[in-house]
Write a protein that holds these residues in place. Structure first.
Motif, PDB file in Angstrom:
ATOM      1  N   ALA A  29      41.831  31.726  48.592  1.00 23.44           N
ATOM      2  CA  ALA A  29      40.325  31.628  49.087  1.00 23.44           C
ATOM      3  C   ALA A  29      40.211  31.271  50.550  1.00 23.44           C
ATOM      4  O   ALA A  29      39.230  31.765  51.473  1.00 23.44           O
ATOM      5  CB  ALA A  29      39.771  30.641  48.261  1.00 23.44           C
ATOM      6  N   ASP A  33      43.462  37.805  54.894  1.00 19.57           N
ATOM      7  CA  ASP A  33      44.174  39.008  54.791  1.00 19.57           C
ATOM      8  C   ASP A  33      45.072  39.250  56.244  1.00 19.57           C
ATOM      9  O   ASP A  33      44.428  38.967  57.364  1.00 19.57           O
ATOM     10  CB  ASP A  33      43.712  40.528  54.351  1.00 19.57           C
ATOM     11  N   PHE A 166      41.090  32.886  40.678  1.00 25.96           N
ATOM     12  CA  PHE A 166      40.406  33.026  41.963  1.00 25.96           C
ATOM     13  C   PHE A 166      39.249  34.087  41.755  1.00 25.96           C
ATOM     14  O   PHE A 166      38.408  33.941  42.371  1.00 25.96           O
ATOM     15  CB  PHE A 166      41.445  33.461  43.108  1.00 25.96           C
ATOM     16  N   GLY A 167      39.503  35.155  41.227  1.00 25.18           N
ATOM     17  CA  GLY A 167      38.786  36.378  41.387  1.00 25.18           C
ATOM     18  C   GLY A 167      37.733  36.420  40.189  1.00 25.18           C
ATOM     19  O   GLY A 167      36.872  37.280  39.820  1.00 25.18           O
ATOM     20  N   PHE A 189      42.536  42.018  46.971  1.00 28.84           N
ATOM     21  CA  PHE A 189      41.866  40.974  47.436  1.00 28.84           C
ATOM     22  C   PHE A 189      40.335  41.384  47.603  1.00 28.84           C
ATOM     23  O   PHE A 189      39.411  40.506  47.269  1.00 28.84           O
ATOM     24  CB  PHE A 189      42.531  40.158  48.549  1.00 28.84           C
ATOM     25  N   ALA A 190      40.101  42.598  48.182  1.00 25.96           N
ATOM     26  CA  ALA A 190      38.906  42.843  48.368  1.00 25.96           C
ATOM     27  C   ALA A 190      38.098  43.003  46.872  1.00 25.96           C
ATOM     28  O   ALA A 190      36.855  42.716  47.056  1.00 25.96           O
ATOM     29  CB  ALA A 190      38.807  44.020  49.059  1.00 25.96           C
ATOM     30  N   LEU A 192      38.739  41.490  44.151  1.00 26.64           N
ATOM     31  CA  LEU A 192      38.693  40.084  43.522  1.00 26.64           C
ATOM     32  C   LEU A 192      37.436  39.231  44.112  1.00 26.64           C
ATOM     33  O   LEU A 192      36.877  38.153  43.700  1.00 26.64           O
ATOM     34  CB  LEU A 192      40.024  39.206  43.709  1.00 26.64           C
ATOM     35  N   GLU A 193      37.252  39.361  45.645  1.00 27.36           N
ATOM     36  CA  GLU A 193      36.222  38.787  46.514  1.00 27.36           C
ATOM     37  C   GLU A 193      34.810  39.450  46.263  1.00 27.36           C
ATOM     38  O   GLU A 193      33.898  39.053  46.609  1.00 27.36           O
ATOM     39  CB  GLU A 193      36.585  38.638  47.706  1.00 27.36           C
ATOM     40  N   ARG A 195      34.089  42.582  47.277  1.00 28.52           N
ATOM     41  CA  ARG A 195      33.754  43.038  48.423  1.00 28.52           C
ATOM     42  C   ARG A 195      34.017  44.760  48.201  1.00 28.52           C
ATOM     43  O   ARG A 195      33.551  45.666  48.984  1.00 28.52           O
ATOM     44  CB  ARG A 195      34.661  42.811  49.403  1.00 28.52           C
TER      45      ARG A 195
END
Length: 558
Positions: A29, A33, A166-167, A189-190, A192-193, A195
């Protein structure tokens, strides 16, 4: 780089599984990246630095420190990265202490990309330059990064669970995507967040999270009938998933690690389109006069036409990146299949087991019979008959029975009820290595006396309690491997005794055999074993799957 070094330090010093999960989730978090992606790749073992090898690091040490002194230090510490980090004689130590050393190190991402572009001549010199500028903690992180040997008490699966936390996703989704992702995982990661949309799996032959069984206990005996459950022998190998799609062939362990490199002889015969679940075994077919190896019928009882090797035979093939021709010839493997998860493009996991089994029988008929067969059903007409069969299995490499509901779908994880495992008597348990002590006589230079424990306490915060000690049951070759493992995973020293890292997601599982069990007020566990011995080393089994103290308590005489 400093944040990555801090993360490693804290992970090493945090024994709690939940604590480690929170540390990684917080790191993902807080760090942008591509830095966090390279950290994830390092932790999961997916990062390979080709320009630096351990022998090169030893050569750097030889330029700055007496080789004998370094070897003595290495023998004491037991970890190459930690030893170099502690003893590295930097010319800038005085400047660092005075606070005058410039902090012009590249980021973690910069180190990875710089080393990726470097030659084998340039790589060690780059590492040398960075080691001179870093403190001990930073050196440790850098060396762990370039050697790829983390040993920080975090498995690949635990890191994936941290991603899921996390996500706020199901870990199954991440496991199914994993082998189609590439470092530094920015699309992951995009998603999981929130986005971006979920990445489309780019993996050919992806891993499909496995379905596991529950131990059969006395309250469940009444559930078992031939109308409701199928019975199969529980073979003593390792559970694998063999997947082949569009020419890409992969063999996975049950935790999703790609172990294809160790078993090219099986991959050569994976000429199908689909995904098989089964038990990997060593087998030596006998050759009849016709010259073609004879094997047992797909649904028949085991015959003498195929000699199934022991788990010790299979261990000769485990944990290897490559295998010599001699080992391939001496310990050939085959897959005793249990289930068909994918047939061509059709996903079969939602079908009932009875239907999947029919499809499996037809599917395996077209495969090379010396490399693939189907685990035979065990016919029974009632629970008592099944118990008698369990007590006298037809083959020494059978360790019990598997019981599967005919109507069960293939569900990832360990659901209660669809599948049971019913291990044989006598007493065998899976325990975790906790302490090791130097032996005597010819073993005085090896850690050969082992204390092991089982899990106790709540499921979300388990702890190990010692239940026994063993110093025989393994070969001299296994002793050497054990000794290295202990030195590499030592967390504390008490004279001749070492405390070995033993956590739910990091530890060595030992299958312990013993002759009897008694209550004991002298032991914290409340039990004492009679004649315990190491039955085999379970390198393939995660520590959290070792037995609990309740399993031993149930074995106590009433």
């Amino acid at each position: 780089m400093k944040r990555f070094a801090d993360l490693l330090d804290r992970l090493v010093l945090t024994p709690s599984r939940n604590g480690k999960l929170k540390l990684m989730a917080d790191y993902f978090a807080a760090v942008p990246d591509p830095e966090r992606g390279y950290a994830l790749a390092a932790i999961t073992g997916e990062l390979e630095v080709r320009s630096v090898k351990p022998a090169m690091l030893r050569a750097l040490m030889a330029e700055r420190m007496d080789e004998l002194l370094f070897e003595m230090s290495y023998d004491y510490v037991g970890d190459l990265a930690e030893t170099i980090a502690l003893v590295w004689p930097s010319p800038h130590d005085g400047e660092r202490e005075a606070g005058r050393l410039r902090n012009d190190l590249p980021t973690l991402a910069g180190i990875v990309t710089t080393l990726d572009a470097a030659t084998r001549a340039e790589g060690p010199r780059l590492v040398e330059e960075w080691l001179d500028k870093l403190d001990s903690s930073g050196r440790y992180a850098l060396l762990k990064l370039v050697t790829g040997s983390m040993r920080i008490g975090v498995s690949s699966r635990l890191a994936k669970q941290a991603l899921a936390d996390f996500g706020h996703k199901d870990i199954v989704e991440i496991e199914e995507l994993w082998h189609g992702l590439s470092v530094p995982y920015e699309p992951l990661f995009a998603w999981l967040e929130g986005r971006a949309e979920k990445p489309v799996s780019a993996a050919l032959s992806p891993f499909r999270p496995v379905m596991l069984s529950q131990p059969l206990e006395e309250p469940d005996y009444g559930l078992i009938s031939p109308e409701t459950y199928a019975a199969e022998w529980k073979w003593d190998g390792i559970r694998v998933q063999a997947t082949a799609e569009k020419g890409v062939r992969r063999l996975y362990s049950r935790t999703g690690d790609d172990i294809s490199g160790a078993f090219p002889d099986l991959l050569d015969f994976m000429t199908y389109e689909g995904s098989l679940d089964g038990e990997l075994l060593v087998a030596r077919p006998t050759a009849p006069k016709s010259g073609r190896p004879k094997v047992k019928p797909h649904n028949g009882p085991p015959e003498d036409d195929i000699v199934v090797g022991t788990f010790s035979d299979l261990q000769q093939r485990l944990n290897r990146k490559t295998v010599s021709a001699a080992v391939l010839k001496q310990h050939p493997v085959f897959l005793r299949t249990y289930d068909l998860l994918q047939d061509g493009r059709e996903d079969l996991r939602a079908l009932p087991f009875a239907e999947r089994r029919k499809r499996l029988d037809a599917f395996v008929t077209n495969l090379e019979p010396s490399r693939f067969d189907v685990s035979p059903f065990v016919p029974f007409d009632g629970f008592e008959a099944l118990a008698r069969l369990r007590a006298e299995p037809p083959h020494p490499v059978i360790e019990g029975l598997m019981l599967k509901r005919w109507d069960s779908a293939y569900v990832p994880g360990r659901p209660k009820g669809p599948w049971f495992k019913w291990k044989q008597d006598p007493h065998l348990i899976d325990a975790v290595l906790m302490y090791a002590q130097r032996g005597h006589g010819k073993r005085s230079s090896f850690y050969s006396d082992y204390t092991f424990g089982v899990w106790s306490g709540p499921a979300d915060a388990p702890e190990l309690v010692p239940v026994g000690k063993a110093y025989f049951g393994f070969t001299d070759e296994e002793l050497k491997v054990l000794d290295k493992y202990i030195r590499d995973n030592t967390i504390e020293r008490f004279g001749p005794v070492r405390s070995v890292r033993a956590e739910p997601d990091h530890g060595l599982v030992i299958e312990v055999a013993f002759e009897g069990l008694a209550r004991s007020t002298r032991h914290k566990s409340g039990v004492a074993m009679r004649f315990p011995r190491v039955n085999r080393l379970r390198w393939d089994k995660p520590a959290f799957e070792a037995d609990r103290i309740e399993t031993l308590q149930a074995m106590l005489p009433s």
